[in-house]
Design a protein around this motif. Structure first.
Motif, PDB file in Angstrom:
ATOM      1  N   PRO A 382       0.855  -1.194   0.000  1.00 43.35           N
ATOM      2  CA  PRO A 382       0.000   0.000   0.000  1.00 43.35           C
ATOM      3  C   PRO A 382       0.890   1.242   0.000  1.00 43.35           C
ATOM      4  CG  PRO A 382      -0.535  -1.458   1.855  1.00 43.35           C
ATOM      5  CD  PRO A 382       0.708  -1.980   1.223  1.00 43.35           C
ATOM      6  N   PRO A 383       0.407   2.350  -0.538  1.00 41.29           N
ATOM      7  CA  PRO A 383       1.224   3.567  -0.622  1.00 41.29           C
ATOM      8  C   PRO A 383       1.694   4.021   0.759  1.00 41.29           C
ATOM      9  CG  PRO A 383      -0.923   3.857  -1.686  1.00 41.29           C
ATOM     10  CD  PRO A 383      -0.954   2.532  -1.028  1.00 41.29           C
ATOM     11  N   PHE A 384       2.903   4.539   0.827  1.00 40.35           N
ATOM     12  CA  PHE A 384       3.389   5.108   2.092  1.00 40.35           C
ATOM     13  C   PHE A 384       4.172   6.378   1.788  1.00 40.35           C
ATOM     14  CE2 PHE A 384       6.459   1.968   0.657  1.00 40.35           C
ATOM     15  CZ  PHE A 384       7.679   2.619   0.758  1.00 40.35           C
ATOM     16  N   ASP A 385       4.386   7.170   2.798  1.00 40.51           N
ATOM     17  CA  ASP A 385       5.078   8.445   2.648  1.00 40.51           C
ATOM     18  C   ASP A 385       6.581   8.208   2.413  1.00 40.51           C
ATOM     19  OD1 ASP A 385       6.163  10.934   2.815  1.00 40.51           O
ATOM     20  OD2 ASP A 385       5.289  11.443   4.785  1.00 40.51           O
ATOM     21  N   PRO A 386       7.128   8.688   1.300  1.00 36.89           N
ATOM     22  CA  PRO A 386       8.552   8.490   1.009  1.00 36.89           C
ATOM     23  C   PRO A 386       9.440   9.025   2.134  1.00 36.89           C
ATOM     24  CG  PRO A 386       7.432   9.469  -0.873  1.00 36.89           C
ATOM     25  CD  PRO A 386       6.451   9.462   0.247  1.00 36.89           C
ATOM     26  N   ALA A 387       8.934   9.964   2.895  1.00 34.07           N
ATOM     27  CA  ALA A 387       9.721  10.514   4.005  1.00 34.07           C
ATOM     28  C   ALA A 387      10.067   9.437   5.032  1.00 34.07           C
ATOM     29  CB  ALA A 387       8.959  11.654   4.677  1.00 34.07           C
ATOM     30  N   GLU A 388       9.258   8.401   5.060  1.00 31.14           N
ATOM     31  CA  GLU A 388       9.515   7.295   5.989  1.00 31.14           C
ATOM     32  C   GLU A 388      10.838   6.607   5.671  1.00 31.14           C
ATOM     33  OE1 GLU A 388       6.455   5.727   8.203  1.00 31.14           O
ATOM     34  OE2 GLU A 388       6.786   7.879   8.267  1.00 31.14           O
ATOM     35  N   LEU A 389      11.252   6.730   4.429  1.00 30.42           N
ATOM     36  CA  LEU A 389      12.482   6.050   3.995  1.00 30.42           C
ATOM     37  C   LEU A 389      13.734   6.720   4.548  1.00 30.42           C
ATOM     38  CD1 LEU A 389      11.374   5.569   0.291  1.00 30.42           C
ATOM     39  CD2 LEU A 389      11.915   3.694   1.862  1.00 30.42           C
ATOM     40  N   VAL A 390      13.584   7.959   4.971  1.00 31.17           N
ATOM     41  CA  VAL A 390      14.747   8.709   5.456  1.00 31.17           C
ATOM     42  C   VAL A 390      15.146   8.224   6.848  1.00 31.17           C
ATOM     43  CG1 VAL A 390      15.609  10.996   6.082  1.00 31.17           C
ATOM     44  CG2 VAL A 390      14.102  10.714   4.094  1.00 31.17           C
TER      45      VAL A 390
END
Length: 480
Positions: A382-390
RNA sequence: GGCGCUAUCGUCUAAGGGUUAGGACGGAGCCCUCUCAAGGCUCAAAUACGGGUUCGAAUCCCGUUAGCGCUACCA
């Protein structure tokens, strides 16, 4: 030979207090190689429903506890009538011809004052009583409670100890209603006597009724069983648990649907009002059956600690997690199957077996399965906020660098715990980031969120192919 | 109202004359640690109130208060 019975009346679903009563009866029976009897007390035709009876069986089936004999009170009405007339013929009961409405009125008029009997009816000559009965005048058959002289009825409760009550405080209760059907007291005692019940184990709400029951057993010339009354289960507000007031928390199906293990729920219920006298908490039903005794039962009511925000007692949740953790992995995996199906997933053969050890200490109940294990089954994620990858103390550039490096490393690494551990730690050192900063972007890319089971095991289960696909996708998110 | 039963941390409970009143859940903190959990350690938290009995009472007795139950032609 001990014989006990659980006698629910089918007027609702299986209440958790009833379930506990069943369990304590079962425990006592199994502890002493006795006989467990299920008796449906359905003498109040107006309030019984098939739905209710079904839900009681559903609940018992879920608990997984068995019984040895089964009866239905409505099929034993002849016995009740016979024994009622035996009591009448022996002079221990009389016909009360007072119309129902008038009786209700009278009770009202006296306020809540103690109503003992209607002397006119109690002393009605037998001839007149017979004549009016023969003429078809409806009557209630009442027990003639002995009160000249007044005496004390006594018994020793297995839990509450010595009990005593004066007959001056016991009203002439009904045995037979004007429609000829037995009341609870009559039917219950007749059946208990006939079925040779040795121990009546039931809720404390029947403690005061017991004096009446002893009177009936005596009148029948039967030896009264032993009695063990159980403290009641109550709500945090101190009130008796009721559907109307407290909602679904009072139904065992709530716990079933919440993903409880029946053995854990049984454990929880047993600890409400009973304890093993040592510090054991997590126990199987068989462990409990091996040591169960009335001495471990206490006398005060127990609160089921639920709230509006959380309908489940926290201790029940904890016990469930303990039982969950103790389950062998293959058992756990097979128990997970229906919950996977319920989430709409079709695990590959053996997949649950791989996943189970990763999530077992992250679920309180099976209901947590879907939210804990979703990323094993959902593709794409499911879509997630790319900021989580940081990563912590990092930026987008670091995330991208980590994921790029991970791609090349994971393309070659051995997909086992140790292989991934070595490869990824080495990679972190090479690009100059901390291990945590390396792992977090990969975790989010692979699982779609920051909170997940340990990375190496997770990747090993996910496999190289899927992992690389997800790394690519995360990288793309970062760049857009 | 009458009668009966009950009263230890927020909750489940142990201790049935002599304990710093113990354990568990939940809460707080620390440790462990790739996140989250799990686990480990630590802390806060109780004998309803008043009288007796006793050298000594959470424990026995009485009273008060509170809660629950029964007081139906419900179970």
């Amino acid at each position: 030979m001990f014989r006990v019975r659980f006698a629910p009346s089918p007027t609702g679903y299986l209440h958790i207090g009833s379930a506990r009563t069943f369990i304590f009866n079962w425990l006592f029976a199994r502890r002493h190689d006795g006989t467990m009897i299920l008796r449906i007390d359905d003498t109040d035709a107006g309030r019984n429903t098939q739905t209710s009876e079904d839900s009681i069986f559903d609940g018992l089936r879920w608990l997984g506890l068995d019984w040895d004999e089964q009866y239905r009170q409505s099929e034993r009405l002849d016995l009740h009538a016979t024994l009622a007339s035996k009591i009448f013929e022996a002079g221990h009961a009389y016909r009360d011809f007072t119309p129902a409405e008038e009786a209700a009125e009278k009770a009202h008029a006296t306020g809540a004052a103690t109503w003992l009997c209607n002397p006119d009816m109690r002393e009605l000559p037998r001839e007149e009583s017979d004549r009016r009965a023969a003429a078809g005048e409806p009557f209630v058959l009442r027990f003639r409670v002995p009160r000249e002289p007044v005496r004390d009825i006594t018994f020793t409760d297995e839990v509450y100890g010595a009990q005593s009550k004066s007959t001056a405080d016991i009203e002439d209760f009904a045995l037979l209603r004007s429609n000829g059907l037995p009341t609870y007291h009559m039917a219950s005692c007749a059946d208990d006597a006939d079925l040779r019940i040795s121990h009546i184990i039931r809720g404390q709400d029947h403690l005061t009724n017991t004096f009446k029951h002893i009177l009936i057993f005596d009148a029948l010339g039967a030896t009264a069983p032993r009695f063990a009354h159980l403290p009641l289960l109550i709500a945090p507000d101190g009130a008796k648990l009721s559907k109307r007031k407290h909602g679904p928390v009072v139904s065992v199906t709530t716990y079933r649907d919440a993903g409880f293990l029946p053995e854990a729920y049984i454990n929880f219920l047993c600890l409400l009002g009973w304890n093993p006298k040592d510090d054991r908490e997590k126990m199987s039903i068989n462990e409990i059956a091996a040591i169960f005794s009335f001495e471990g039962i206490n006398r005060s009511n127990a609160v089921v600690n639920f709230s509006d925000e959380d309908p489940i007692d926290p201790k029940a949740l904890w016990l469930n997690s303990q039982h969950l953790y103790a389950l062998p992995v293959d058992t756990l995996a097979s128990r997970l199957e229906p919950w996977a199906a319920g989430a709409g997933w079709s695990p590959a053969p053996g997949q649950l077996l791989q996943i189970a050890p990763l999530i077992r200490e992250r679920m309180k109940t099976f209901r947590d399965f879907a939210s804990v294990a979703d990323f094993f089954f959902l593709e794409p994620l499911p879509p997630f906020d790319p900021a989580e990858l940081v990563p912590q103390k990092g930026d987008t550039a670091m995330a991208a660098k980590v994921l790029e490096r991970a791609k090349t490393v994971l393309a070659a690494a051995e997909f086992t715990h140790d292989g991934l551990d070595q490869a990824l730690r080495a990679a972190a050192a090479e690009i100059g980031v901390k291990a945590g900063q390396m792992f977090q972007p990969i975790r989010v890319a692979a699982c779609g969120r920051k909170v997940a089971p340990p990375l190496f095991e997770t990747l090993a289960v996910l496999g190289r192919e899927l992992t690389l696909v997800r790394l690519d996708r995360a990288l793309a998110m970062l760049r857009s």
